[in-house]
Design a protein around this motif. Structure first.
Motif, PDB file in Angstrom:
ATOM      1  N   GLY A 186       0.609  -1.695   0.188  1.00  0.00           N
ATOM      2  CA  GLY A 186       0.204  -0.118   0.035  1.00  0.00           C
ATOM      3  C   GLY A 186       0.938   1.570  -0.017  1.00  0.00           C
ATOM      4  N   PHE A 187       1.877   1.539   0.614  1.00  0.00           N
ATOM      5  CA  PHE A 187       3.164   2.620   0.093  1.00  0.00           C
ATOM      6  C   PHE A 187       4.491   2.254  -0.213  1.00  0.00           C
ATOM      7  CE2 PHE A 187       0.923   2.759   4.148  1.00  0.00           C
ATOM      8  CZ  PHE A 187       0.941   4.059   4.542  1.00  0.00           C
ATOM      9  N   ARG A 188       4.766   3.964  -0.729  1.00  0.00           N
ATOM     10  CA  ARG A 188       5.805   3.532  -1.039  1.00  0.00           C
ATOM     11  C   ARG A 188       7.060   4.437  -0.710  1.00  0.00           C
ATOM     12  NH1 ARG A 188       3.866  -0.223  -3.522  1.00  0.00           N
ATOM     13  NH2 ARG A 188       3.724  -0.924  -5.685  1.00  0.00           N
ATOM     14  N   ILE A 189       7.878   4.031  -0.483  1.00  0.00           N
ATOM     15  CA  ILE A 189       8.982   5.353   0.321  1.00  0.00           C
ATOM     16  C   ILE A 189       9.478   6.301  -0.385  1.00  0.00           C
ATOM     17  CG2 ILE A 189      10.636   5.458   2.590  1.00  0.00           C
ATOM     18  CD1 ILE A 189       9.052   3.236   3.258  1.00  0.00           C
ATOM     19  N   VAL A 190       9.555   7.504  -0.708  1.00  0.00           N
ATOM     20  CA  VAL A 190      10.409   8.155  -1.412  1.00  0.00           C
ATOM     21  C   VAL A 190      10.665   9.502  -0.582  1.00  0.00           C
ATOM     22  CG1 VAL A 190       9.806   9.883  -3.357  1.00  0.00           C
ATOM     23  CG2 VAL A 190       8.823   8.310  -3.364  1.00  0.00           C
ATOM     24  N   ASP A 191      12.510   8.985  -1.316  1.00  0.00           N
ATOM     25  CA  ASP A 191      13.436   9.676  -0.534  1.00  0.00           C
ATOM     26  C   ASP A 191      12.842  12.197  -0.776  1.00  0.00           C
ATOM     27  OD1 ASP A 191      15.425  11.477  -0.381  1.00  0.00           O
ATOM     28  OD2 ASP A 191      16.914  11.210  -1.073  1.00  0.00           O
ATOM     29  N   GLY A 192      12.366  12.475   0.002  1.00  0.00           N
ATOM     30  CA  GLY A 192      12.409  13.880  -0.681  1.00  0.00           C
ATOM     31  C   GLY A 192      13.127  14.635  -0.940  1.00  0.00           C
ATOM     32  N   THR A 193      14.530  14.200  -0.366  1.00  0.00           N
ATOM     33  CA  THR A 193      15.626  15.172  -0.524  1.00  0.00           C
ATOM     34  C   THR A 193      15.997  15.525  -2.459  1.00  0.00           C
ATOM     35  OG1 THR A 193      16.557  14.031   0.762  1.00  0.00           O
ATOM     36  CG2 THR A 193      18.247  15.307  -0.335  1.00  0.00           C
ATOM     37  N   GLY A 194      16.325  16.953  -2.380  1.00  0.00           N
ATOM     38  CA  GLY A 194      16.772  17.375  -3.844  1.00  0.00           C
ATOM     39  C   GLY A 194      15.762  18.352  -4.483  1.00  0.00           C
ATOM     40  N   THR A 195      15.989  18.070  -5.374  1.00  0.00           N
ATOM     41  CA  THR A 195      14.970  19.661  -6.131  1.00  0.00           C
ATOM     42  C   THR A 195      13.882  18.724  -6.365  1.00  0.00           C
ATOM     43  OG1 THR A 195      15.455  18.379  -8.960  1.00  0.00           O
ATOM     44  CG2 THR A 195      16.804  20.458  -7.543  1.00  0.00           C
ATOM     45  N   PRO A 196      12.354  19.869  -5.862  1.00  0.00           N
ATOM     46  CA  PRO A 196      11.471  19.216  -6.661  1.00  0.00           C
ATOM     47  C   PRO A 196      11.107  18.028  -7.954  1.00  0.00           C
ATOM     48  CG  PRO A 196      11.253  21.430  -5.958  1.00  0.00           C
ATOM     49  CD  PRO A 196      12.552  21.303  -6.417  1.00  0.00           C
TER      50      PRO A 196
END
Length: 216
Positions: A186-196
């Motif tokens: 149900g989830f995907r973990i995404v690295d939110g670091t960096g440019t949009p």
């Protein structure tokens, strides 16, 4: 309604300053470019009634809400949101992308707030028939970067929930991670670091199985 004509429901989750609002809009634009009809929404909010409750939650009267009252207000806002907006849109074949959904209540009120997951999921089962997103994207950013982002975003001020202690927000992040690890389908973990744009590309990769053609 058959699964073929129902729209898909995607939620972005994460702590304060992880980029959920930005990525919600960027994903909606990417889906529209693929020919999807998309509606963007948020929690608490998304309907006139839920937006009114949002103001009560983020700018509470008096000394603020206790944990149970806060959880009930979030559940009430979500119930209206689901009944008046999310379900009707999905039934029309619209894709719905939301900035937060029930897992925020599970992480904030249930986890950091100490109410427990059972209480939050019971409220959700009663108020919103237990509706789950087809996929939840959890954005994670390390604490030092988050502190910098929040300072830039809020200028030293914040709402009643965003302004809580660092320990509270660490507990929120830990609970989000626990929820995601317990539900890998149900989830995907995404690295939110960096440019949009860099984060957006990671989001598309995480959605590849729903979008087809490697998500691009």
């Amino acid at each position: 309604m058959s699964d073929e004509t129902r729209g898909l429901f995607i939620a972005f989750e994460g702590g304060e300053g992880t980029g959920k609002s930005t990525q919600t809009l960027k994903l909606a634009d990417a889906l529209r470019a693929r020919g999807k009809v998309v509606e963007v929404t948020r929690e608490p909010g998304g309907t006139p009634g839920a937006e009114a409750i949002r103001q009560l939650l983020l700018h509470p009267p008096g000394d603020g809400w206790g944990a149970q009252a806060e959880a009930l207000l979030f559940a009430a806002a979500r119930s209206d949101h689901v009944a008046q907006h999310i379900k009707p849109s999905l039934e029309k074949g619209v894709w719905v992308v939301t900035d937060r959904f029930v897992d925020s209540s599970r992480a904030y009120q249930g986890g950091a707030g100490g109410l427990g997951d059972e209480a939050i999921t019971a409220l959700h089962a009663f108020g919103s028939d237990g509706l789950r997103p087809d996929l939840t994207i959890l954005l994670e950013v390390d604490e030092d970067r988050l502190t910098q982002r929040l300072a830039e975003r809020d200028g030293g001020t914040s709402d009643a929930i965003g302004g809580r202690s660092a320990d509270y927000h660490r507990a929120v992040a830990a609970r989000f991670r626990k929820l995601a690890e317990a539900d890998p389908n149900g989830f995907r973990i995404v690295d939110g670091t960096g440019t949009p744009d860099e984060v957006h590309n990671r989001v598309l990769d995480a959605l590849a199985d729903l979008l087809g053609q490697d998500g691009k």
